[in-house]
Design a protein around this motif. Structure first.
Motif, short mmCIF file in Angstrom:
data_model
loop_
_atom_site.label_atom_id
_atom_site.label_comp_id
_atom_site.label_asym_id
_atom_site.label_seq_id
_atom_site.Cartn_x
_atom_site.Cartn_y
_atom_site.Cartn_z
N UNK A 153 5.71 11.76 8.59
CA UNK A 153 4.47 12.40 9.52
C UNK A 153 3.17 11.69 8.78
N UNK A 154 3.27 10.59 8.13
CA UNK A 154 2.07 9.92 7.55
C UNK A 154 1.75 8.94 8.75
N UNK A 155 0.47 8.46 8.65
CA UNK A 155 -0.02 7.27 9.61
C UNK A 155 0.83 6.29 9.77
N UNK A 156 1.13 5.71 11.04
CA UNK A 156 2.05 4.85 11.32
C UNK A 156 2.01 3.55 10.36
N UNK A 157 0.72 3.27 10.07
CA UNK A 157 0.81 1.87 9.19
C UNK A 157 1.15 2.19 7.82
N UNK A 158 0.99 3.45 7.41
CA UNK A 158 1.09 3.88 5.94
C UNK A 158 2.61 3.91 5.66
N UNK A 159 3.16 4.51 6.95
CA UNK A 159 4.55 4.78 6.81
C UNK A 159 5.42 3.49 6.71
N UNK A 160 4.70 2.23 7.36
CA UNK A 160 5.47 1.10 7.38
C UNK A 160 5.45 0.45 5.80
N UNK A 161 4.34 0.69 5.28
CA UNK A 161 4.20 -0.07 4.01
C UNK A 161 5.27 0.94 3.14
N UNK A 162 5.09 2.13 3.16
CA UNK A 162 5.99 3.01 2.22
C UNK A 162 7.54 2.78 2.52
N UNK A 163 7.74 2.53 3.80
CA UNK A 163 9.30 2.51 4.02
C UNK A 163 9.83 1.29 3.45
N UNK A 164 8.92 0.05 3.45
CA UNK A 164 9.21 -1.34 2.92
C UNK A 164 9.56 -1.07 1.16
N UNK A 165 8.70 -0.41 0.87
CA UNK A 165 8.81 -0.07 -0.92
C UNK A 165 10.25 0.76 -0.97
N UNK A 166 10.44 1.51 -0.04
CA UNK A 166 11.65 2.52 -0.33
C UNK A 166 13.02 1.55 -0.13
N UNK A 167 12.93 0.93 1.26
CA UNK A 167 14.30 0.28 1.42
C UNK A 167 14.50 -1.03 0.75
N UNK A 168 13.35 -1.77 0.27
CA UNK A 168 13.48 -2.91 -0.45
C UNK A 168 13.61 -2.46 -1.80
N UNK A 169 12.94 -1.73 -2.36
CA UNK A 169 13.05 -1.16 -3.92
C UNK A 169 13.97 -0.39 -4.17
N UNK A 170 14.53 0.28 -3.30
CA UNK A 170 15.73 1.21 -3.70
C UNK A 170 15.40 2.65 -4.02
N UNK A 171 14.09 2.98 -4.07
CA UNK A 171 13.56 4.41 -4.83
C UNK A 171 12.64 4.83 -3.72
N UNK A 172 12.87 6.07 -3.52
CA UNK A 172 12.00 7.07 -2.56
C UNK A 172 10.86 7.84 -3.53
N UNK A 173 9.85 6.84 -4.02
CA UNK A 173 8.89 7.18 -4.70
C UNK A 173 7.71 6.78 -4.09
N UNK A 174 6.46 7.26 -4.91
CA UNK A 174 5.06 7.00 -4.30
C UNK A 174 4.71 5.48 -4.79
N UNK A 175 4.63 4.87 -3.76
CA UNK A 175 4.24 3.25 -4.04
C UNK A 175 2.85 3.39 -4.87
#
Ligand SMILES: Cc1cc2nc3c(=O)[nH]c(=O)nc-3n(C[C@H](O)[C@H](O)[C@H](O)COP(=O)(O)O)c2cc1C
Length: 305
Positions: A153-175
């Motif tokens: 539910x975060x802003x579209x562009x925030x969620x783009x940045x954070x999903x890359x951190x998650x999917x490429x980094x492997x951890x669902x953590x606060x970037x």
């Protein structure tokens, strides 16, 4: 005894957690719940490397099925009262494993004449993927009776940045410790248990006509009208890219996938904001259409085209 089957594919377990929470309130002495995980023969990586992530685009978008492990016969030979289909969106399309399942003979056998509730957990662009799922369910003679769509539910562009951190980094953590956690929030994952209550009621009464409205009343779907146009336009452009990329092989394909990556960045950071501004500028004259679209994409109906 009512028999419920939950079919799903979830890489990180986010969608699986949501499904389990929904199941927790469907479960009773009158309901037996079974799970069936869709397993591609060739596993998709997690975390993703950039090349593999973009490399999955053409086959995903063109909905080309991949080989799957066979579904156990003990599941296949049973008739279910309700099937819950858990899927994630990849490139505005149901993920390859779920698309492959929906195009299989096993799906025909399991889904024919069976009520289905779809549950998705995406970043936020799920609307056209759900339209594709609706079509595949019709092809399998299933009856879509409910839909639950959870998003970041975060802003579209925030969620783009954070999903890359998650999917490429492997951890669902606060970037960097400052960005919000990626994906569906822990609170929404936990609160998904509320969706099981109307599902159980419909299941026990074998009466699904009000189910989607009852799910909407507890917030199962929130269509963001500003993303509808982006999703539709995205599908138009992706059609061109995918049909071009699928013809390329080896080094040529690699080269074109790099161009596609740059196009995607350009589309997300430049085109999407323009589409959003146009949406805002035309909001008043388009108000009625927007309301009609919101109602349609929140429903389980399928437009004939
Ligand atoms: C290759 C790929 C493409 C994706 N494309 C989209 C997309 O178009 N729209 C969207 O909302 N989410 C997209 N996502 C996010 C997924 O829908 C999903 O939320 C995430 O992968 C976590 O799912 P999981 O339950 O399988 O771990 C994409 C994820 C992957 C891996």
């Amino acid at each position: 005894m009512k028999e419920v089957l939950i079919i799903y594919y979830s890489q990180t377990g986010q969608l699986f957690d949501i499904l389990q929470n929904i199941a927790s309130t469907i479960s009773s002495e009158k309901v037996n719940i079974s799970y069936c995980e869709i397993l591609p023969k060739k596993k998709f990586p997690f975390p993703w490397k950039k090349e593999e992530f973009y490399g999955a685009f053409p086959e995903t978008f063109l909905q080309i099925p991949a080989a799957l492990e066979a579904i156990p016969s003990k599941i296949l030979n049973k008739k279910y009262d309700l099937i819950i289909l858990g899927y994630t969106t990849w490139y505005l399309t149901p993920s390859i494993p779920i698309n492959s399942f929906l195009k299989s003979e096993e799906a025909k056998r399991l889904l024919a004449n069976t009520p289905v509730v779809t549950v998705s957990a995406s970043r936020n662009m799920w609307i056209m993927a759900q339209e594709k799922v609706k079509k595949l369910l019709v092809a399998n003679k299933a009856k879509l009776v409910g839909n639950i769509a959870l998003v970041d539910r975060n802003l579209n562009h925030i969620s783009v940045i954070t999903i890359v951190h998650w999917l490429m980094g492997g951890k669902k953590t606060k970037m960097l410790g400052i960005f919000p956690k990626p994906g569906v929030s822990d609170k929404d994952i936990e609160a998904a248990s509320r969706f099981g209550i109307p599902i159980k009621e419909a299941l026990l009464q074998n009466q699904y006509s009000n189910l989607q409205q009852n799910l909407l009343d507890v917030g199962a779907v929130k269509v963001d009208p500003s993303l509808i146009a982006t999703d539709i336009r995205g599908n138009v452009v992706f059609t061109k890219w995918a049909s071009h990329l699928i013809k390329k092989e080896g080094e040529e394909r690699k080269k074109w996938l790099v161009y596609f990556k740059y196009y995607l960045l350009f589309a997300i950071w430049l085109i999407a904001p323009i589409v959003f501004i146009v949406f805002l500028l035309t909001y008043v004259p388009m108000y009625r259409k927007i309301q009609r679209d919101k109602a349609y994409y929140s429903s389980v109906a399928l437009k004939q085209d």
